[in-house]
Enzyme design. Structure first.
Site, PDB file in Angstrom:
ATOM      1  N   HIS A 144     -41.249 -47.050  -9.057  1.00 36.27           N
ATOM      2  CA  HIS A 144     -40.194 -46.062  -9.288  1.00 36.27           C
ATOM      3  C   HIS A 144     -40.837 -44.772  -9.769  1.00 36.27           C
ATOM      4  O   HIS A 144     -41.787 -44.786 -10.565  1.00 36.27           O
ATOM      5  CB  HIS A 144     -39.221 -46.582 -10.349  1.00 36.27           C
ATOM      6  CG  HIS A 144     -38.428 -45.511 -11.035  1.00 36.27           C
ATOM      7  ND1 HIS A 144     -38.739 -45.042 -12.300  1.00 36.27           N
ATOM      8  CD2 HIS A 144     -37.346 -44.808 -10.628  1.00 36.27           C
ATOM      9  CE1 HIS A 144     -37.878 -44.107 -12.643  1.00 36.27           C
ATOM     10  NE2 HIS A 144     -37.027 -43.943 -11.647  1.00 36.27           N
ATOM     11  N   SER A 195     -35.981 -38.693  -6.696  1.00 34.24           N
ATOM     12  CA  SER A 195     -36.068 -40.042  -7.251  1.00 34.24           C
ATOM     13  C   SER A 195     -36.411 -41.015  -6.136  1.00 34.24           C
ATOM     14  O   SER A 195     -35.824 -40.945  -5.055  1.00 34.24           O
ATOM     15  CB  SER A 195     -34.737 -40.437  -7.897  1.00 34.24           C
ATOM     16  OG  SER A 195     -34.792 -41.749  -8.412  1.00 34.24           O
ATOM     17  N   GLY A 209     -21.263 -38.503  -8.984  1.00 34.30           N
ATOM     18  CA  GLY A 209     -22.229 -38.417  -7.898  1.00 34.30           C
ATOM     19  C   GLY A 209     -21.950 -39.431  -6.808  1.00 34.30           C
ATOM     20  O   GLY A 209     -21.068 -40.283  -6.916  1.00 34.30           O
ATOM     21  N   ARG A 210     -22.741 -39.354  -5.765  1.00 34.59           N
ATOM     22  CA  ARG A 210     -22.538 -40.211  -4.604  1.00 34.59           C
ATOM     23  C   ARG A 210     -23.087 -41.604  -4.900  1.00 34.59           C
ATOM     24  O   ARG A 210     -24.305 -41.794  -5.035  1.00 34.59           O
ATOM     25  CB  ARG A 210     -23.241 -39.588  -3.401  1.00 34.59           C
ATOM     26  CG  ARG A 210     -22.970 -40.287  -2.094  1.00 34.59           C
ATOM     27  CD  ARG A 210     -23.512 -39.443  -0.951  1.00 34.59           C
ATOM     28  NE  ARG A 210     -23.232 -40.070   0.323  1.00 34.59           N
ATOM     29  CZ  ARG A 210     -24.013 -40.997   0.888  1.00 34.59           C
ATOM     30  NH1 ARG A 210     -25.116 -41.382   0.267  1.00 34.59           N
ATOM     31  NH2 ARG A 210     -23.689 -41.517   2.048  1.00 34.59           N
ATOM     32  N   ARG A 217     -37.122 -34.338 -12.511  1.00 31.80           N
ATOM     33  CA  ARG A 217     -35.806 -33.712 -12.545  1.00 31.80           C
ATOM     34  C   ARG A 217     -35.800 -32.486 -13.448  1.00 31.80           C
ATOM     35  O   ARG A 217     -36.600 -32.358 -14.388  1.00 31.80           O
ATOM     36  CB  ARG A 217     -34.754 -34.716 -13.040  1.00 31.80           C
ATOM     37  CG  ARG A 217     -35.034 -35.280 -14.410  1.00 31.80           C
ATOM     38  CD  ARG A 217     -34.078 -36.406 -14.779  1.00 31.80           C
ATOM     39  NE  ARG A 217     -34.389 -36.949 -16.094  1.00 31.80           N
ATOM     40  CZ  ARG A 217     -35.257 -37.921 -16.325  1.00 31.80           C
ATOM     41  NH1 ARG A 217     -35.915 -38.450 -15.307  1.00 31.80           N
ATOM     42  NH2 ARG A 217     -35.488 -38.357 -17.545  1.00 31.80           N
ATOM     43  N   ASN A 266     -39.482 -40.531 -10.686  1.00 34.26           N
ATOM     44  CA  ASN A 266     -38.503 -39.463 -10.575  1.00 34.26           C
ATOM     45  C   ASN A 266     -38.967 -38.236 -11.333  1.00 34.26           C
ATOM     46  O   ASN A 266     -39.725 -38.324 -12.310  1.00 34.26           O
ATOM     47  CB  ASN A 266     -37.105 -39.914 -11.025  1.00 34.26           C
ATOM     48  CG  ASN A 266     -36.952 -39.924 -12.527  1.00 34.26           C
ATOM     49  OD1 ASN A 266     -36.596 -38.914 -13.138  1.00 34.26           O
ATOM     50  ND2 ASN A 266     -37.225 -41.056 -13.140  1.00 34.26           N
TER      51      ASN A 266
END
Length: 293
Positions: A107, A93, A252-253, A111, A109
């Site tokens: 942008h 991403s 998630g982080r 996945r 991404n």
């Protein structure tokens, strides 16, 4: 299945490397890398952050590949799979916020997600300009249309999905001029992986013309308008973006998840651009879905 997971993760990692090499060349600096481990399961990722440079005020190009023994309840409901289902997710991403108001935010991404026996691919790319040049928006969409044709994909369907997805619903306003958006692709794994990988590798060709605007002169008023419009970007990402919501729901982080937010923005109460101005043309013309290609 583990072999395919490893292959997908390795190919996505290579996409991150290719994109970062391009961004390095345009920005005149390299990234700061933050490698991390997923503390609620296995795996982790590489967060690569740009915080200054010739092109960028802030940007990030992230890679992750994580495994978990139990999909969080909120995410399970969103994906229509049973709670406590083991899952695997990997992807790349990126969000780039240029310093120059003439260069658009972008942008992208790609996945791959797996939960139990269910899997799918998703991704897309979209453009958020502040002072767009129509010919460049048209070329952006024509490049995507040709790419989809070469890959035997339905550009029209992906373009419409992008227009529908990147809508700031509480304002009934598009986030930008669109691009591609697709989700829950469940064709043969190798075929779908090749498609999303190719989109990631297309990024330098897509964004190079816009990066060339980094040295175009701009005024303080244009800078202030850029900061105002960035607030719309932040609103969408925090309220509606599925990737942001899943990342936070899955534990998630947060630093990596929220790297998509711009470094500076302004919320101006009841901002109304002067009729006929370039600022008014952005919302009156460019932010209305059109068949650009």
């Amino acid at each position: 299945m583990r072999a395919f997971r490893d292959q997908a993760a390795e190919r996505f990692r290579s996409v991150q490397d290719r994109i970062c090499a391009f961004v390095d060349s345009e920005n005149g600096t390299t990234f700061r890398e933050d490698s991390w481990n997923y503390d609620k399961g296995e795996g982790g990722g590489r967060t690569r952050i740009y915080e200054s440079g010739q092109l960028l005020e802030k940007g990030g190009v992230n890679f992750s590949a994580i495994w978990g023994s139990s999909l969080p309840s909120a995410a399970a409901a969103g994906f229509a799979v049973p709670e406590k289902t083991p899952f695997f997710a990997t992807g790349v991403s990126l969000v780039l916020h240029p310093r120059n108001p003439h260069a658009p935010t972008v942008h992208l991404n790609i996945r791959y997600f797996e939960a139990g026996d269910v899997y799918w691919f998703g991704g897309g790319v979209d453009l958020t300009p502040y002072y767009p040049e129509e010919s460049m928006v048209v070329d952006f969409h024509r490049t995507l249309k040709k790419f989809c044709g070469d890959m035997h994909r339905d550009y029209g369907a992906y373009k419409r999905a992008c227009d529908e997805y990147f809508l700031i619903k509480h304002r009934q306003e598009a986030r930008g001029v669109g691009g591609l958006f697709f989700d829950h692709l469940r064709g043969p794994r190798e075929e779908e992986l090749a498609f999303v990988e190719a989109l990631g590798l297309l990024f330098p060709d897509l964004y190079r013309p816009f990066a060339a605007l980094k040295n175009k002169p701009f005024t303080d008023a244009q800078r202030q308008f850029q900061l105002h419009r960035r607030s719309r970007y932040a609103e969408f990402n925090l309220v509606y973006d599925r990737g942001t919501l899943f990342g936070l729901q899955s534990g998630g982080r947060s630093e990596s998840i929220l790297m998509s937010l711009p470094p500076l923005c302004r919320w101006v109460y009841d901002f109304t651009p002067e009729p006929g101005s370039p600022e008014a043309r952005l919302t009156d013309y460019f932010l209305r879905p059109r068949e650009w290609a």
